[in-house]
Design an enzyme around this catalytic site. Structure first.
Site, PDB file in Angstrom:
ATOM      1  N   GLU A  13      29.688  55.224  49.088  1.00 56.59           N
ATOM      2  CA  GLU A  13      29.984  55.512  48.242  1.00 56.59           C
ATOM      3  C   GLU A  13      28.621  54.752  47.271  1.00 56.59           C
ATOM      4  OE1 GLU A  13      33.712  54.093  45.339  1.00 56.59           O
ATOM      5  OE2 GLU A  13      33.896  54.446  47.567  1.00 56.59           O
ATOM      6  N   ASP A  23      37.944  47.331  38.280  1.00 56.06           N
ATOM      7  CA  ASP A  23      36.852  46.387  38.908  1.00 56.06           C
ATOM      8  C   ASP A  23      37.410  44.761  38.835  1.00 56.06           C
ATOM      9  OD1 ASP A  23      35.334  48.571  41.135  1.00 56.06           O
ATOM     10  OD2 ASP A  23      33.695  48.978  39.477  1.00 56.06           O
ATOM     11  N   TYR A  45      40.710  60.131  47.455  1.00 58.92           N
ATOM     12  CA  TYR A  45      40.668  58.609  47.289  1.00 58.92           C
ATOM     13  C   TYR A  45      42.087  57.604  47.166  1.00 58.92           C
ATOM     14  CZ  TYR A  45      38.804  53.795  45.898  1.00 58.92           C
ATOM     15  OH  TYR A  45      37.977  52.382  46.254  1.00 58.92           O
TER      16      TYR A  45
END
Length: 266
Positions: free
Chosen positions: A46, A57, A171
């Site tokens: 990734e 993030d 995911y």
């Protein structure tokens, strides 16, 4: 989808999916790190596109994006690293992780076409809702790219709807919030993963907070794959100066490889 991604979907569990930021700490180091990760046992890479406002993030990957942007990496520059990796022997699938704004600025049609030409196998866009992804899904299909879906522990009906249309791998976000290392995994994730697995036609991988060999081992008993991002990016940060230095890079890569194998060999 690409042949590389099709082969990934046929694997029977135990998948290891590392995340790194393109250009952190340099373009050449990124290529070398990718090759090392495949040697260490990665099944898919990734590759994060650095962005100034990475909403999904935590601080570790935010700092990695900052370092990469300061090194001069761009969205297209990041994608151009993939054919270099391929020329150097990388065989595993590469999924590009990017936010929607830089993708939109570059042009969705152009982005998917260039990504395919560069040997990229899929893209993941965390801030585009499933309900608004149809156009990008179609563009990916035209260019043999997998549009990787993110699924979080929300309503069962929505989880099943997203899972049924998943491509490449699914995911699964282990907890709500941003990425980052966590000392403990919320036990509610196990029921969530079971719900996802009953509906997904592709491997189910879990990420967000997986940072120790114990957590990797535990998650592998409940999911087909494990995604490790912040813990690896944090380790890269510790060796950033050596990785930027061609003379010292080999030793730094060996230390990174030792860290990675310790995560996945238990």
């Amino acid at each position: 989808m690409s042949q590389r991604m099709n082969l990934l979907t046929e694997k029977n569990g135990g998948l290891f999916i590392p995340f790194i930021t393109a250009g952190d700490p340099s373009a050449e180091a990124t290529v070398e790190i990718a090759l090392m990760l495949e040697e260490a046992g990665a099944d898919l890479l990734e590759l994060g596109i650095p962005y100034s406002d990475p909403l999904a993030d935590g601080p570790t990957i935010q700092e990695a994006s900052k370092r990469a942007l300061e090194s001069g990496i761009t969205l297209e520059g990041a994608m151009k690293l993939v054919p270099i990796m391929r020329e150097r022997g990388l065989t595993i699938p590469v999924v590009v992780f990017t936010y929607f704004n830089p993708l939109l600025q570059y042009g969705e049609e152009r982005f998917t076409r260039v990504a395919s030409e560069m040997g990229i196998d899929g893209i993941l866009v965390p801030d585009i809702p499933y309900e608004e992804s149809e156009e990008l899904t179609n563009l990916c299909a035209e260019n043999e790219l997998a549009l990787i879906s993110l699924v979080a522990p929300t309503s069962k009906a929505r989880i099943q709807k997203i899972a049924k249309r998943a491509q490449g791998f699914l995911y699964c976000v282990s907890s709500l919030g941003v990425t980052g290392e966590r000392k403990k995994i919320d036990e509610r994730v196990y029921e969530f993963l079971q719900t996802v697995k009953t509906s997904s036609p592709v491997p189910v991988a879990v990420g967000f907070g997986i940072s120790s060999s114990e957590q990797v081992k535990e998650m592998h008993s409940h999911a087909d794959g494990v995604i490790v991002g912040s813990a690896l990016v944090s380790e890269i940060a510790k060796h950033k100066d050596a990785l930027k230095d061609e003379k010292n890079r080999k030793d730094a890569l060996l230390q990174l490889k030792t860290f990675v194998t310790s995560l996945i060999s238990s």
